[in-house]
Design a protein around this motif. Structure first.
Motif, short mmCIF file in Angstrom:
data_model
loop_
_atom_site.label_atom_id
_atom_site.label_comp_id
_atom_site.label_asym_id
_atom_site.label_seq_id
_atom_site.Cartn_x
_atom_site.Cartn_y
_atom_site.Cartn_z
N UNK A 39 41.41 36.47 41.72
CA UNK A 39 41.35 35.05 41.37
C UNK A 39 41.72 34.76 39.93
N UNK A 40 42.36 35.71 39.27
CA UNK A 40 42.77 35.56 37.87
C UNK A 40 44.20 35.06 37.77
N UNK A 41 44.54 34.52 36.61
CA UNK A 41 45.92 34.09 36.38
C UNK A 41 46.80 35.32 36.20
N UNK A 42 48.09 35.14 36.44
CA UNK A 42 49.03 36.24 36.28
C UNK A 42 49.03 36.75 34.84
N UNK A 43 48.98 35.85 33.88
CA UNK A 43 48.98 36.24 32.46
C UNK A 43 47.76 37.12 32.13
N UNK A 44 46.59 36.74 32.63
CA UNK A 44 45.38 37.53 32.38
C UNK A 44 45.49 38.91 33.03
N UNK A 45 46.02 38.96 34.24
CA UNK A 45 46.20 40.24 34.93
C UNK A 45 47.18 41.12 34.17
#
Length: 91
Positions: A39-45
Motif C-alpha cells: 500500500x506504499x507509493x512507488x517512490x517510497x518503495x
C-alpha cells in the motif's frame, strides 16, 4: 505493533517492505508488486529498496522486463530481522 516497527526502523515503508519480503524469503517481487502488497507509493518503495540493497539485506535480479527483489537469506541481517518481524506479528 506497526507503531513499534516504525519507531524501531524510523520509517513506515521499511517495516512494511521487510515484513512482506521476510515472510516470503524464497519469493522474488518486482517494485509494483511490492507497492500493491504494502500500500506504499512507488517512490517510497524505490527509496527503501535501494536502502535495503545498500545495507545488504536484499538481493536484486534483473530480467529484460522487470527488476526483482528478494531477501538475501545469506545476509547476517536475515535471521535477526526475521525474528523481530515474527515477534511483532505475534503480539
Amino acid at each position: 505493533m506497526q507503531e513499534m516497527m516504525v519507531s524501531l526502523f524510523g520509517s513506515t515503508a521499511r517495516p512494511r517492505i521487510l515484513s512482506l519480503l521476510l515472510s516470503h524469503p524464497q519469493q522474488a517481487f518486482y517494485q509494483r508488486e511490492i507497492m500493491y502488497e504494502t500500500g506504499l507509493s512507488l517512490q517510497a518503495v524505490q527509496r527503501e529498496l535501494e536502502n535495503l540493497l545498500r545495507l545488504g539485506i536484499l538481493k536484486k535480479r534483473e530480467t529484460k522486463a522487470r527488476i526483482y527483489y528478494q531477501v538475501d537469506t545469506t545476509s547476517p541481517w536475515f535471521k535477526p530481522l526475521r525474528e523481530i518481524c515474527e515477534l511483532v506479528e505475534r503480539d
